[in-house]
Design a protein around this motif. Sequence first.
Motif, PDB file in Angstrom:
ATOM      1  N   LEU A 162      25.626 -43.680 -38.514  1.00 42.69           N
ATOM      2  CA  LEU A 162      24.246 -43.224 -38.338  1.00 42.69           C
ATOM      3  C   LEU A 162      24.018 -42.761 -36.905  1.00 42.69           C
ATOM      4  CD1 LEU A 162      22.472 -46.230 -40.124  1.00 42.69           C
ATOM      5  CD2 LEU A 162      22.964 -43.991 -41.129  1.00 42.69           C
ATOM      6  N   SER A 163      23.169 -41.778 -36.765  1.00 40.66           N
ATOM      7  CA  SER A 163      22.818 -41.262 -35.448  1.00 40.66           C
ATOM      8  C   SER A 163      21.285 -41.238 -35.316  1.00 40.66           C
ATOM      9  CB  SER A 163      23.382 -39.850 -35.250  1.00 40.66           C
ATOM     10  OG  SER A 163      23.016 -39.337 -33.984  1.00 40.66           O
ATOM     11  N   GLY A 164      20.772 -42.018 -34.348  1.00 40.54           N
ATOM     12  CA  GLY A 164      19.327 -42.093 -34.152  1.00 40.54           C
ATOM     13  C   GLY A 164      18.887 -41.275 -32.951  1.00 40.54           C
ATOM     14  N   ILE A 165      17.762 -40.595 -33.105  1.00 43.74           N
ATOM     15  CA  ILE A 165      17.241 -39.711 -32.064  1.00 43.74           C
ATOM     16  C   ILE A 165      15.729 -39.926 -31.959  1.00 43.74           C
ATOM     17  CG2 ILE A 165      16.921 -37.296 -31.346  1.00 43.74           C
ATOM     18  CD1 ILE A 165      19.374 -36.657 -33.185  1.00 43.74           C
ATOM     19  N   TRP A 166      15.211 -39.897 -30.728  1.00 39.30           N
ATOM     20  CA  TRP A 166      13.765 -39.862 -30.497  1.00 39.30           C
ATOM     21  C   TRP A 166      13.437 -38.544 -29.797  1.00 39.30           C
ATOM     22  CZ3 TRP A 166       9.671 -43.124 -31.677  1.00 39.30           C
ATOM     23  CH2 TRP A 166      10.009 -44.334 -32.284  1.00 39.30           C
ATOM     24  N   HIS A 167      12.368 -37.896 -30.265  1.00 46.24           N
ATOM     25  CA  HIS A 167      12.031 -36.572 -29.708  1.00 46.24           C
ATOM     26  C   HIS A 167      10.517 -36.401 -29.649  1.00 46.24           C
ATOM     27  CE1 HIS A 167      10.859 -35.072 -33.712  1.00 46.24           C
ATOM     28  NE2 HIS A 167      11.914 -35.755 -34.170  1.00 46.24           N
ATOM     29  N   PHE A 168      10.081 -35.385 -28.911  1.00 45.29           N
ATOM     30  CA  PHE A 168       8.665 -35.023 -28.889  1.00 45.29           C
ATOM     31  C   PHE A 168       8.261 -34.511 -30.268  1.00 45.29           C
ATOM     32  CE2 PHE A 168       9.490 -34.829 -24.337  1.00 45.29           C
ATOM     33  CZ  PHE A 168       8.311 -35.331 -23.803  1.00 45.29           C
ATOM     34  N   LYS A 169       7.071 -34.907 -30.701  1.00 44.44           N
ATOM     35  CA  LYS A 169       6.611 -34.469 -32.022  1.00 44.44           C
ATOM     36  C   LYS A 169       6.443 -32.961 -32.074  1.00 44.44           C
ATOM     37  CE  LYS A 169       2.986 -35.125 -35.491  1.00 44.44           C
ATOM     38  NZ  LYS A 169       1.750 -35.876 -35.860  1.00 44.44           N
ATOM     39  N   GLU A 170       5.856 -32.402 -31.036  1.00 40.37           N
ATOM     40  CA  GLU A 170       5.574 -30.958 -31.030  1.00 40.37           C
ATOM     41  C   GLU A 170       6.793 -30.139 -30.619  1.00 40.37           C
ATOM     42  OE1 GLU A 170       2.848 -30.168 -32.341  1.00 40.37           O
ATOM     43  OE2 GLU A 170       1.982 -32.180 -32.329  1.00 40.37           O
ATOM     44  N   LYS A 171       7.799 -30.805 -30.072  1.00 40.40           N
ATOM     45  CA  LYS A 171       8.998 -30.093 -29.624  1.00 40.40           C
ATOM     46  C   LYS A 171      10.232 -30.854 -30.112  1.00 40.40           C
ATOM     47  CE  LYS A 171       6.627 -28.486 -25.439  1.00 40.40           C
ATOM     48  NZ  LYS A 171       6.639 -28.519 -23.959  1.00 40.40           N
ATOM     49  N   PRO A 172      10.584 -30.689 -31.381  1.00 44.15           N
ATOM     50  CA  PRO A 172      11.676 -31.466 -31.986  1.00 44.15           C
ATOM     51  C   PRO A 172      13.023 -31.306 -31.289  1.00 44.15           C
ATOM     52  CG  PRO A 172      10.381 -30.331 -33.666  1.00 44.15           C
ATOM     53  CD  PRO A 172       9.951 -29.791 -32.364  1.00 44.15           C
ATOM     54  N   LYS A 173      13.201 -30.236 -30.568  1.00 42.76           N
ATOM     55  CA  LYS A 173      14.481 -30.010 -29.889  1.00 42.76           C
ATOM     56  C   LYS A 173      14.559 -30.710 -28.534  1.00 42.76           C
ATOM     57  CE  LYS A 173      16.074 -27.357 -33.148  1.00 42.76           C
ATOM     58  NZ  LYS A 173      17.201 -27.828 -34.006  1.00 42.76           N
ATOM     59  N   GLU A 174      13.436 -31.238 -28.071  1.00 44.86           N
ATOM     60  CA  GLU A 174      13.431 -31.934 -26.785  1.00 44.86           C
ATOM     61  C   GLU A 174      13.516 -33.441 -27.051  1.00 44.86           C
ATOM     62  OE1 GLU A 174      10.327 -30.834 -24.148  1.00 44.86           O
ATOM     63  OE2 GLU A 174      10.766 -28.679 -24.250  1.00 44.86           O
ATOM     64  N   ASN A 175      14.691 -33.960 -26.819  1.00 47.13           N
ATOM     65  CA  ASN A 175      14.963 -35.365 -27.118  1.00 47.13           C
ATOM     66  C   ASN A 175      14.696 -36.258 -25.892  1.00 47.13           C
ATOM     67  OD1 ASN A 175      15.988 -34.542 -29.675  1.00 47.13           O
ATOM     68  ND2 ASN A 175      17.973 -34.090 -28.723  1.00 47.13           N
ATOM     69  N   VAL A 210       8.513 -46.465 -16.634  1.00 43.69           N
ATOM     70  CA  VAL A 210       7.499 -45.636 -17.284  1.00 43.69           C
ATOM     71  C   VAL A 210       6.760 -44.768 -16.268  1.00 43.69           C
ATOM     72  CG1 VAL A 210       5.339 -45.718 -18.584  1.00 43.69           C
ATOM     73  CG2 VAL A 210       7.221 -47.259 -19.185  1.00 43.69           C
ATOM     74  N   LYS A 211       6.608 -43.499 -16.611  1.00 49.12           N
ATOM     75  CA  LYS A 211       5.865 -42.551 -15.785  1.00 49.12           C
ATOM     76  C   LYS A 211       4.469 -42.362 -16.372  1.00 49.12           C
ATOM     77  CE  LYS A 211       9.826 -41.814 -13.682  1.00 49.12           C
ATOM     78  NZ  LYS A 211      10.124 -42.395 -12.355  1.00 49.12           N
ATOM     79  N   ASP A 212       3.543 -41.912 -15.526  1.00 47.80           N
ATOM     80  CA  ASP A 212       2.175 -41.759 -16.004  1.00 47.80           C
ATOM     81  C   ASP A 212       2.000 -40.604 -16.982  1.00 47.80           C
ATOM     82  OD1 ASP A 212       2.487 -39.652 -14.291  1.00 47.80           O
ATOM     83  OD2 ASP A 212       0.867 -40.227 -12.923  1.00 47.80           O
ATOM     84  N   HIS A 213       3.069 -39.798 -17.188  1.00 47.18           N
ATOM     85  CA  HIS A 213       2.983 -38.688 -18.144  1.00 47.18           C
ATOM     86  C   HIS A 213       3.857 -38.918 -19.387  1.00 47.18           C
ATOM     87  CE1 HIS A 213       6.215 -37.731 -15.197  1.00 47.18           C
ATOM     88  NE2 HIS A 213       6.903 -37.437 -16.307  1.00 47.18           N
ATOM     89  N   ASP A 214       4.351 -40.135 -19.572  1.00 45.48           N
ATOM     90  CA  ASP A 214       5.183 -40.443 -20.743  1.00 45.48           C
ATOM     91  C   ASP A 214       4.326 -40.787 -21.964  1.00 45.48           C
ATOM     92  OD1 ASP A 214       7.389 -40.073 -19.156  1.00 45.48           O
ATOM     93  OD2 ASP A 214       7.758 -42.208 -18.815  1.00 45.48           O
ATOM     94  N   ASN A 215       3.383 -39.934 -22.270  1.00 48.13           N
ATOM     95  CA  ASN A 215       2.409 -40.263 -23.316  1.00 48.13           C
ATOM     96  C   ASN A 215       2.881 -39.978 -24.733  1.00 48.13           C
ATOM     97  OD1 ASN A 215       0.788 -38.964 -20.769  1.00 48.13           O
ATOM     98  ND2 ASN A 215      -0.169 -40.844 -21.503  1.00 48.13           N
ATOM     99  N   GLY A 216       3.722 -38.986 -24.905  1.00 44.71           N
ATOM    100  CA  GLY A 216       4.119 -38.602 -26.268  1.00 44.71           C
ATOM    101  C   GLY A 216       3.194 -37.560 -26.864  1.00 44.71           C
ATOM    102  N   PRO A 217       3.061 -37.552 -28.183  1.00 50.17           N
ATOM    103  CA  PRO A 217       3.660 -38.493 -29.145  1.00 50.17           C
ATOM    104  C   PRO A 217       5.164 -38.280 -29.324  1.00 50.17           C
ATOM    105  CG  PRO A 217       2.447 -36.789 -30.313  1.00 50.17           C
ATOM    106  CD  PRO A 217       2.182 -36.562 -28.865  1.00 50.17           C
TER     107      PRO A 217
END
Length: 313
Positions: free
Chosen positions: A61-74, A109-116
Motif C-alpha cells: 500500500l502507498s499512502g499520500i496526503w495532498h491539498f484538496k484543491e491541488k491533488p498533485k501537490e503532496n 507547524v506554520k501559520d499557513h498550514d491550514n489545508g484542507p
Amino acid sequence: MDQKDKVLIYIWLGIGVLSQPVFSDGWTATVVKDMTALVSSCVVVPCSFKYTGANRPTSRLSGIWHFKEKPKENIYHEDSVKIVDNFKGRTKLLGSLGEGNCSLMMDQVKDHDNGPFCFRIEIPTHDQYSYVDECVRIAMLSQPLKPTLLAPKTATEGEPFTITCSVMHTCPSEWPSLTWSTGESIITYHRNHGLGKWETLSTLTLLPQEKDDHSEVSCTANFHGGKTSSERFQIFVKRKENIWYIIVPVTVGLGTAVMFGALCVLMRKKYKRQIVELQTRSGNSMWNRFSRMSRRFNSGGSEPGSASTEQRQ
C-alpha cells in the motif's frame, strides 16, 4: 448503428464497470475534519480508511496526503521528491496502513498550514482513491492554551493537599511537559479525548504548614516547539484542629467557672457573718435597755441617784 459500433460501446461500458470500485461503498475514510494546532509545535490528524478487496500488508500500500484543491501537490509521500518543498521533512504517517491507519503527523507547524488536506491510497495492480469528502482543515493558534489548575478551596495544616494541572494539546507524539514552582510528590499522565484532542495532567501533593497560608504555586506547560504558558494557584491554609484546641478552651472555661464559684461562696460567707454580727449587736442593745428598765421597776421607779438623795434627808 452497426454491430461493430455496438461492440465498441459494450467494451467502453465494461471498462467503466471495472473502474467503479473507486466509487463503491467499500472506499471509506474517517478523518477529523476540523482541528487546531499550535504554531511551531506539531499536530496529529487521526485518520482511518477502508478499501475494496482483500486486506493487504503495508508494503503493498502507498499512502499520500495532498491539498484538496491541488491533488498533485503532496504534503506527504513515501517518495520525498514528490513532496512540495514547504512540507519536506515535516510530515510522516503514524500507525500502519495495513491496519487501516492513515494518521498524519505534521511537525513545526506554520501559520499557513491550514489545508484542507486529504488522504489518498494507491494499491498497485488494484486501484487508487482520494478520499476528498473526508479532509481536514487546521486552525492555527499563535499562543498556547493556559493550563487548568484544580484543587480544594482550602488546605489543612500538616495534611496532604493535592493540586492537578492539565493542558489540552494536539501533539501526542511530543507530549507537553508540566513543571511546578515547588513540589514534593508529582505524578504525570496522559489522556486521549478523541477527535484529535489529548490532555497532559500532572498531580502535585504538598504538606502545607501555617507559614504557607496565602502562598502561591505555579504550573508551567512546556510545548514541543519551545512555547510555554503558565497558571498560578493561591493556597489558603487553616490550622489543624486537634485535642489541644479543645482542651485549652475547656480548661480555661472550667477554671473561670471554679474561680467565680469560689468567689461567690466567699462573698456569701462574708455577708452572712456580717448579718450575724449586726443581729448580735442589735440583740445586745435591746437586752441592755430591758435590764435598765427592770432595775428601775424594782427600785420604785427612780434612778439610783435619787434614792441616795432621799436617804440623806
